[in-house]
Design a protein around this motif. Structure first.
Motif, short mmCIF file in Angstrom:
data_model
loop_
_atom_site.label_atom_id
_atom_site.label_comp_id
_atom_site.label_asym_id
_atom_site.label_seq_id
_atom_site.Cartn_x
_atom_site.Cartn_y
_atom_site.Cartn_z
N VAL A 24 0.84 -1.20 0.00
CA VAL A 24 0.00 0.00 0.00
C VAL A 24 0.88 1.25 0.00
CG1 VAL A 24 -1.67 1.32 1.34
CG2 VAL A 24 -1.95 -1.16 1.09
N TRP A 48 2.06 1.79 -3.47
CA TRP A 48 0.94 2.29 -4.27
C TRP A 48 0.73 3.79 -4.04
CZ3 TRP A 48 -2.74 0.13 -7.66
CH2 TRP A 48 -3.85 0.94 -7.92
N VAL A 76 -6.37 4.03 -1.59
CA VAL A 76 -6.62 2.60 -1.35
C VAL A 76 -7.55 2.47 -0.15
CG1 VAL A 76 -5.60 0.40 -0.69
CG2 VAL A 76 -4.39 1.89 -2.27
N PHE A 130 -1.44 -2.89 -9.41
CA PHE A 130 -1.17 -3.47 -8.10
C PHE A 130 -0.41 -4.79 -8.25
CE2 PHE A 130 -2.15 -5.62 -4.10
CZ PHE A 130 -1.74 -4.63 -3.22
#
Length: 234
Positions: free
Chosen positions: A16, A19, A28, A180
């Motif tokens: 995460v 990301w 997210v 992802f």
């Protein structure tokens, strides 16, 4: 928005974080879900992708296995197993072993003696272990998640292991899902996803090979048809 489901024991923080650095405009949303419910959530569109524990029903899903976890036995701190560095399955033959309904370890033959009840969840089973009613075998991350001061755990090297995987509905493989997947697989920000690599730059034209120079011995070469006379030894 990208919705990411995960089962207990899995920590998606590192992915995460990557990301967030690469896709600052796409937040997210993390969805914590019990292991038994994550596949249904994905199929019903409740998340774009999710971390699961194998095995799962793969019908309509794409699955990327990621890593395998050590199996441990959770016992009270005063249990005999606590004195060992590790425990073999055979050492548990006389133990009452809890088998929660959400167990994701595949056993050919379950060790020990079946406990008096099957708890609904691993968390419930840990509470029963704390009372001294039996022991529990789980992936190490779950033993850490449900840690209690009165309990400890030891590795069981010859036990089956739990594998964590990334999964998503195959028919919903969006660009965000692909992004992802790349992060989980460790692709760098400049990595291509199926693009044809650029052709290497053409090398400059090589110069014409020059005729190798004759090695000079310090004497003139003998004319054709004549032999060179060597010096007479003195």
């Amino acid at each position: 928005m990208f919705r990411l489901a995960y089962v207990p024991g899995v920590t998606p923080a590192k992915w995460v974080s990557t990301w967030t650095e690469r896709m600052p405009g796409v937040p997210v949303t993390l969805v914590a879900v019990p292991a038994a419910e994550v596949v249904g959530l994905l199929r019903n569109g409740g998340a774009d992708a999710g971390f699961v524990r194998l095995p799962v029903d793969r019908d309509g899903l794409s699955v990327i296995p990621l890593y395998v976890e050590t199996t441990v036995v959770v016992v009270p701190k005063d249990h005999a197993a606590a004195a060992a560095d590790e425990v073999a399955v055979a050492d548990l033959i006389d133990e009452e072993v809890f088998h929660p309904l959400d167990d994701t370890i595949e056993w050919t033959v379950r060790p020990g003696v079946p406990a008096f009840t099957r708890p609904a969840t691993t968390a419930d089973a840990v509470e029963l272990v704390a009372t001294g009613a039996g022991v529990l075998l789980v992936p190490q991350s779950l033993a850490r998640l449900h840690h209690r001061r009165s309990l400890t755990y030891r590795p069981v090297p010859d036990a089956p292991q739990s594998q964590v995987a990334l999964t998503w509905p195959t028919d919903a493989t969006t660009d965000l899902v692909e992004e992802f997947i790349g992060i989980v697989r460790g692709r760098t920000v400049n990595s291509s996803r199926g693009r044809t690599p650029a052709a290497p730059a053409e090398k400059p034209a090589q110069r014409q090979a020059q005729k190798p120079a004759q090695i000079s011995s310090g004497r003139r070469a003998a004319p054709a048809g004549r032999k060179s006379k060597g010096r007479r030894p003195r």
